[in-house]
Design a protein around this motif. Structure first.
Motif, PDB file in Angstrom:
ATOM      1  N   ASP A  39       5.823  -3.393   4.902  1.00  0.00           N
ATOM      2  CA  ASP A  39       5.882  -3.858   3.560  1.00  0.00           C
ATOM      3  C   ASP A  39       4.420  -4.045   3.094  1.00  0.00           C
ATOM      4  O   ASP A  39       4.236  -3.799   1.754  1.00  0.00           O
ATOM      5  CB  ASP A  39       6.714  -5.216   3.659  1.00  0.00           C
ATOM      6  N   GLU A  40       3.901  -4.517   3.925  1.00  0.00           N
ATOM      7  CA  GLU A  40       2.058  -4.853   3.523  1.00  0.00           C
ATOM      8  C   GLU A  40       1.787  -3.189   3.288  1.00  0.00           C
ATOM      9  O   GLU A  40       0.638  -3.088   2.351  1.00  0.00           O
ATOM     10  CB  GLU A  40       1.572  -5.507   4.300  1.00  0.00           C
ATOM     11  N   GLU A  43       2.463  -1.901   0.116  1.00  0.00           N
ATOM     12  CA  GLU A  43       1.581  -2.680  -1.051  1.00  0.00           C
ATOM     13  C   GLU A  43       0.464  -2.036  -0.944  1.00  0.00           C
ATOM     14  O   GLU A  43      -0.411  -1.976  -2.380  1.00  0.00           O
ATOM     15  CB  GLU A  43       1.699  -3.996  -0.947  1.00  0.00           C
ATOM     16  N   LYS A  46       0.384   1.563  -2.265  1.00  0.00           N
ATOM     17  CA  LYS A  46       0.687   1.489  -3.806  1.00  0.00           C
ATOM     18  C   LYS A  46      -0.595   1.466  -4.720  1.00  0.00           C
ATOM     19  O   LYS A  46      -0.657   2.041  -5.700  1.00  0.00           O
ATOM     20  CB  LYS A  46       1.752   0.386  -4.138  1.00  0.00           C
ATOM     21  N   LYS A  47      -1.173   0.464  -4.152  1.00  0.00           N
ATOM     22  CA  LYS A  47      -2.520   0.308  -5.024  1.00  0.00           C
ATOM     23  C   LYS A  47      -3.555   1.452  -5.207  1.00  0.00           C
ATOM     24  O   LYS A  47      -4.048   1.860  -6.034  1.00  0.00           O
ATOM     25  CB  LYS A  47      -3.095  -1.159  -4.429  1.00  0.00           C
ATOM     26  N   ASP A 117      10.734   1.295  -6.959  1.00  0.00           N
ATOM     27  CA  ASP A 117       9.527   1.309  -6.868  1.00  0.00           C
ATOM     28  C   ASP A 117       8.617   2.454  -6.601  1.00  0.00           C
ATOM     29  O   ASP A 117       7.824   2.743  -7.189  1.00  0.00           O
ATOM     30  CB  ASP A 117       9.198   0.038  -5.660  1.00  0.00           C
TER      31      ASP A 117
END
Length: 286
Positions: A39-40, A43, A46-47, A117
């Protein structure tokens, strides 16, 4: 002139800061992958995607692995729950069926959140910053397919239509930019055929697409050169397995069963020839 110089310095400083942040997020993504905190990882990548730059091969793989692992686990949960629900339903345990349905809904909401997402990231950042459209239209088709798996009615149709459109766009780009033996093009044929079979309930189209992908790849064996044999053979094995399964399912069709069986037998011959040719080519390299 002074303002122009200051503007250039500011631009360079911003570019340097962006590159530093990019390196930081890549490192965090790799660290998250090593510790199983996907999950991290998602993230962090995604950035990186939101920087609106064309990603390197390594960065694309990190995006794909992160989201695929997260969504894969949730889809497995959903399949397990669906199987348990069916067993409880067959036992007429209505109370348990109700509990499982509520649990399923929670998992479906989680799947939808992840899918929406990554689909937003693809549309807003990855497709616009990449000239290699098959790279992102393929997963776009996949994630809409995942939404369609558990949806119904108008929502299922909408997800299915979006998935079909994305797959077709990926095929159009792949056929003009990638060899039939390229793992990405073969993977696209594999996923698209699964879409035809599972979402559109069209085994005939799934078999035709798979057969065509196999035939096209066999015809281009001489152009393999240094391409990744393991990836190619792995995907072609999956294509072959699906042909066997889907043909068995359609064998009882009165009018089309014979034609589909003929196509599949041809596909098996093609796969056997492919494996034999690949082995001989790898052996000759040594």
């Amino acid at each position: 002139l002074k303002e122009e110089i200051q503007l250039k310095k500011k631009t360079k400083a911003e570019a340097a800061a962006m590159e530093k942040d990019r390196e930081k997020q890549i490192y965090l993504a790799k660290l998250s992958e090593q510790t199983g905190r996907y999950d991290e990882m998602v993230e962090a990548m995604k950035k990186v995607a939101e920087l609106d730059v064309e990603l390197t091969l390594e960065e694309r793989n990190l995006v794909s692995v992160g989201y695929r692992t997260v969504i894969g686990a949730k889809r497995n949960f959903w399949r397990t729950l669906s199987s348990v629900e069916h067993k409880e339903w067959s036992k007429e345990n209505e109370e348990n069926v109700k509990r499982i349905k509520n649990y399923c809904k929670r998992v479906e909401d989680e799947i939808a959140k992840v899918c929406n997402d990554i689909l937003s990231v693809i549309d807003k950042h990855l497709l616009s910053s990449s000239h290699r459209l098959p790279l992102w239209n393929l997963p776009k088709g996949d994630y809409y397919r995942y939404l369609a798996e558990f949806s119904s009615g108008a929502e299922r149709k909408e997800a299915g239509d979006q998935s079909l459109e994305a797959y077709k766009a990926a095929v159009a780009a792949a056929e003009t930019g990638l060899a039939p033996t390229h793992p990405l093009r073969l993977g696209l044929a594999l996923n698209f055929s699964v879409f035809y079979h599972e979402i559109l309930n069209s085994p005939e189209s799934a078999i035709q697409l798979t057969k065509q992908a196999l035939d096209d790849a066999i015809a281009e064996l001489d152009s393999l050169n240094e391409q990744p044999y393991k990836d190619i053979t792995r995907i072609m094995q999956k294509l072959s397995d699906n042909l066997a399964l889907w043909t068995a399912e359609t064998a009882d069709l009165p009018e089309e069963g014979g034609n589909l069986l003929f196509l599949t037998l041809n596909g098996f011959v093609s796969v056997i020839l492919f494996y034999l040719r690949s082995f001989l080519m790898m052996f000759s390299d040594h």
